[in-house]
Design a protein around this motif. Structure first.
Motif, PDB file in Angstrom:
ATOM      1  N   MET A  67      36.761   6.849  24.158  1.00  0.00           N
ATOM      2  CA  MET A  67      35.566   6.752  24.983  1.00  0.00           C
ATOM      3  C   MET A  67      34.581   5.868  24.230  1.00  0.00           C
ATOM      4  N   ARG A 104      24.571   6.357  25.948  1.00  0.00           N
ATOM      5  CA  ARG A 104      24.852   6.700  27.334  1.00  0.00           C
ATOM      6  C   ARG A 104      26.290   6.323  27.641  1.00  0.00           C
ATOM      7  N   PHE A 105      27.043   7.318  28.020  1.00  0.00           N
ATOM      8  CA  PHE A 105      28.407   7.055  28.433  1.00  0.00           C
ATOM      9  C   PHE A 105      28.471   7.196  29.939  1.00  0.00           C
ATOM     10  N   THR A 106      28.979   6.208  30.601  1.00  0.00           N
ATOM     11  CA  THR A 106      29.193   6.381  32.038  1.00  0.00           C
ATOM     12  C   THR A 106      30.443   7.218  32.224  1.00  0.00           C
ATOM     13  N   ILE A 107      30.316   8.184  33.091  1.00  0.00           N
ATOM     14  CA  ILE A 107      31.437   9.072  33.354  1.00  0.00           C
ATOM     15  C   ILE A 107      32.029   8.660  34.686  1.00  0.00           C
ATOM     16  N   PHE A 159      38.635  15.296  15.765  1.00  0.00           N
ATOM     17  CA  PHE A 159      37.699  14.555  16.600  1.00  0.00           C
ATOM     18  C   PHE A 159      37.063  13.478  15.728  1.00  0.00           C
ATOM     19  N   VAL A 217      25.514  19.880  35.188  1.00  0.00           N
ATOM     20  CA  VAL A 217      26.828  19.638  34.621  1.00  0.00           C
ATOM     21  C   VAL A 217      26.755  19.888  33.119  1.00  0.00           C
ATOM     22  N   GLU A 218      27.776  20.536  32.593  1.00  0.00           N
ATOM     23  CA  GLU A 218      27.938  20.594  31.148  1.00  0.00           C
ATOM     24  C   GLU A 218      29.227  19.887  30.820  1.00  0.00           C
ATOM     25  N   LEU A 219      29.134  18.932  29.918  1.00  0.00           N
ATOM     26  CA  LEU A 219      30.279  18.090  29.627  1.00  0.00           C
ATOM     27  C   LEU A 219      30.507  18.088  28.126  1.00  0.00           C
ATOM     28  N   SER A 220      31.742  18.369  27.715  1.00  0.00           N
ATOM     29  CA  SER A 220      32.068  18.359  26.292  1.00  0.00           C
ATOM     30  C   SER A 220      33.298  17.516  26.046  1.00  0.00           C
ATOM     31  N   PHE A 221      33.366  16.981  24.846  1.00  0.00           N
ATOM     32  CA  PHE A 221      34.580  16.303  24.419  1.00  0.00           C
ATOM     33  C   PHE A 221      34.998  16.850  23.077  1.00  0.00           C
ATOM     34  N   LEU A 222      36.289  16.955  22.908  1.00  0.00           N
ATOM     35  CA  LEU A 222      36.818  17.500  21.676  1.00  0.00           C
ATOM     36  C   LEU A 222      38.233  16.968  21.461  1.00  0.00           C
ATOM     37  N   GLU A 267      35.928  18.716  28.785  1.00  0.00           N
ATOM     38  CA  GLU A 267      35.725  19.923  29.572  1.00  0.00           C
ATOM     39  C   GLU A 267      34.467  19.746  30.379  1.00  0.00           C
ATOM     40  N   ARG A 268      34.534  20.118  31.630  1.00  0.00           N
ATOM     41  CA  ARG A 268      33.387  19.897  32.493  1.00  0.00           C
ATOM     42  C   ARG A 268      33.143  21.121  33.349  1.00  0.00           C
ATOM     43  N   THR A 291      24.147  20.224  40.912  1.00  0.00           N
ATOM     44  CA  THR A 291      22.826  20.042  40.321  1.00  0.00           C
ATOM     45  C   THR A 291      22.892  20.013  38.806  1.00  0.00           C
ATOM     46  N   THR A 311      27.016  17.724  26.186  1.00  0.00           N
ATOM     47  CA  THR A 311      25.759  17.337  26.810  1.00  0.00           C
ATOM     48  C   THR A 311      25.625  18.064  28.124  1.00  0.00           C
ATOM     49  N   ARG A 335      33.469  32.460  30.947  1.00  0.00           N
ATOM     50  CA  ARG A 335      32.911  31.122  30.741  1.00  0.00           C
ATOM     51  C   ARG A 335      31.917  30.757  31.828  1.00  0.00           C
ATOM     52  N   ALA A 379      26.272  10.221  31.348  1.00  0.00           N
ATOM     53  CA  ALA A 379      25.988  11.304  30.435  1.00  0.00           C
ATOM     54  C   ALA A 379      25.330  10.711  29.208  1.00  0.00           C
ATOM     55  N   MET A 399      31.524  17.604  21.149  1.00  0.00           N
ATOM     56  CA  MET A 399      30.320  16.857  21.490  1.00  0.00           C
ATOM     57  C   MET A 399      29.954  17.265  22.907  1.00  0.00           C
TER      58      MET A 399
END
Lengths: 234, 234
Positions: A230, A81-84, B204, A178-183, A207-208, A176, B232, A117, B80, B230
């Motif tokens: 992170m 779990r990452f707090t955003i 990454f 969210v799609e969250l990505s990291f790269l 990216e959110r 309601t 979510t 998108r 997240a 990555m």
DNA sequence: GGTCCTATAATGTGTAGACTTTATATCTTT
DNA sequence: AAAGATATAAAGTCTACACATTATAGGACC
């Protein structure tokens, strides 16, 4: 322990169960005793056992199916779990002073890649906001954001020179989904300039996409300064 | 909805509460009615209200304190959750065929940076394993891992040519604590070679430290192939 | 005014019991 | 055998109640 009495709490049960899994007494994939039996063993009610096992399942240690029973997950599907946090909080948690600066804010028609998108109908109007987040005078994050006008009409009259678009959105529009990505991306000239790195350098990027009841609200790209990581513990 | 009867389930309450927060009926920072009052409103027991509110608090919408009551979090500390699957599962979830290849496995004394990172006493013995994970014939991840011999003595006699160190560790040693980080790094010659990218390209990267009851077990660096993200949803 | 104590209000957790839901296993039929 | 119906076991949830824990507020005292 939880209670001063001699009752067995759901936390005690969680501990014990975890210990048994770790010790190998309860092997992966093996079927565990059912709730009634465990309740008898721990001399507590099934309710208490249920809470313990339910939480362990949520935490990714167990798999539970009605009638099939509870088994130990072979590959513990641990979830990190990452707090955003909001950028401001993140900077302040580092002991720094948060500073915000608007780069540009323009109303325009959505570029094609964005329409694709977010599944917008062609040529919908969006507000494009670019801004910087600083830790003191050090660049911390460069943010590139599009807000769908149709979903947030007030955005047209909003001045983003003082308040960042993220903070404004959170106060203004609920969401309601969210799609969250990291790269890892490569700094182009613009990003490199804002973050004070060399063009081509690796940049940790988020990216959110945010929706409200199926309606796309905003798309944001967040480029983090060099050295950002992170982290989470569990 | 949950029950076929007309009873109010904890899920119904969660829905309603969320709706009220989103609609602004319950403003951020405002104090909510206490559990008794809510139970009365929803005509159910306090137990049911408790579960609903407890879960909403866990999910980061509410803050609850005994005696102080429950309030809406102003900056919803949404967390997240990223599932951290094993590489094999991740590749197979993509519809690919997982293939593993050992690069090297050597017993050596821990380099200084590693000793510092894991708080090892100087010159402790570690096993250094380097390996590749493929999706079919496409490089997927290059893994560079150190395993503390003192914590896992069997590692000295283990052959990593067939089974990856991660899968082996999971089956062999339990763990109690994990620190997991993600960052964007630059491919050095080695990494670039294995991942089939150009030296200097952004990669990454994940770093993972695992402990068992305070004892460091393993440190791993995971370099993902180009294009990895990555993701979510919540 | 400040410091300590104490009452109290709100959440936290446990017991006991009932009913609900659903996946599976078994039995029946084709 | 294969397909469908049915019984049943196990988890899922709710009620009703009690007691535990803890943070706060307000009072007593210095």
């Amino acid at each position: 322990m939880a209670q001063s009495n001699d009752t067995t709490s759901y936390k005690d049960i969680k501990q014990t169960v975890l210990a048994r899994i770790r010790s190998g007494k309860w092997q992966p994939d093996s079927l565990l005793p059912n709730e009634q039996e465990l309740a008898a063993e721990f001399s507590c009610t099934r309710t208490t056992v249920n809470r313990a096992m339910r939480e362990l399942a949520e935490e990714g240690y167990l798999e539970r199916r009605r009638k099939a029973g509870t088994r130990v997950l072979s590959a513990p599907q641990r979830q990190a779990r990452f707090t955003i946090p909001m950028v401001r909080d993140e900077v302040e948690a580092l002991g720094g002073t948060y500073r915000y600066a608007l780069v540009s804010a323009d109303s325009e028609t959505a570029p094609e890649w964005l329409s694709a998108r977010l599944a917008l109908s062609p040529k919908q109007s969006v507000v494009h906001v670019r801004c910087m987040h600083f830790n003191g005078n050090t660049p911390f994050q460069y943010e590139d954001r599009w807000i769908v006008t149709a979903s947030v009409p007030q955005v047209q009259q909003t001045d983003f020179s003082e308040v960042g678009p993220n903070e404004w959105l959170i106060q203004t529009v609920p969401f309601t989904n969210v799609e969250l990505s990291f790269l890892a991306s490569r700094a182009n000239a613009t990003v490199a300039g804002f973050l004070d790195v060399t063009e081509g350098d690796p940049v940790f990027t988020g990216e959110r996409i945010t929706w409200l009841e199926g309606q796309p609200v905003t798309f944001a790209k967040m480029y983090f300064a060099a050295g950002y990581r992170m982290t989470t513990e569990f």
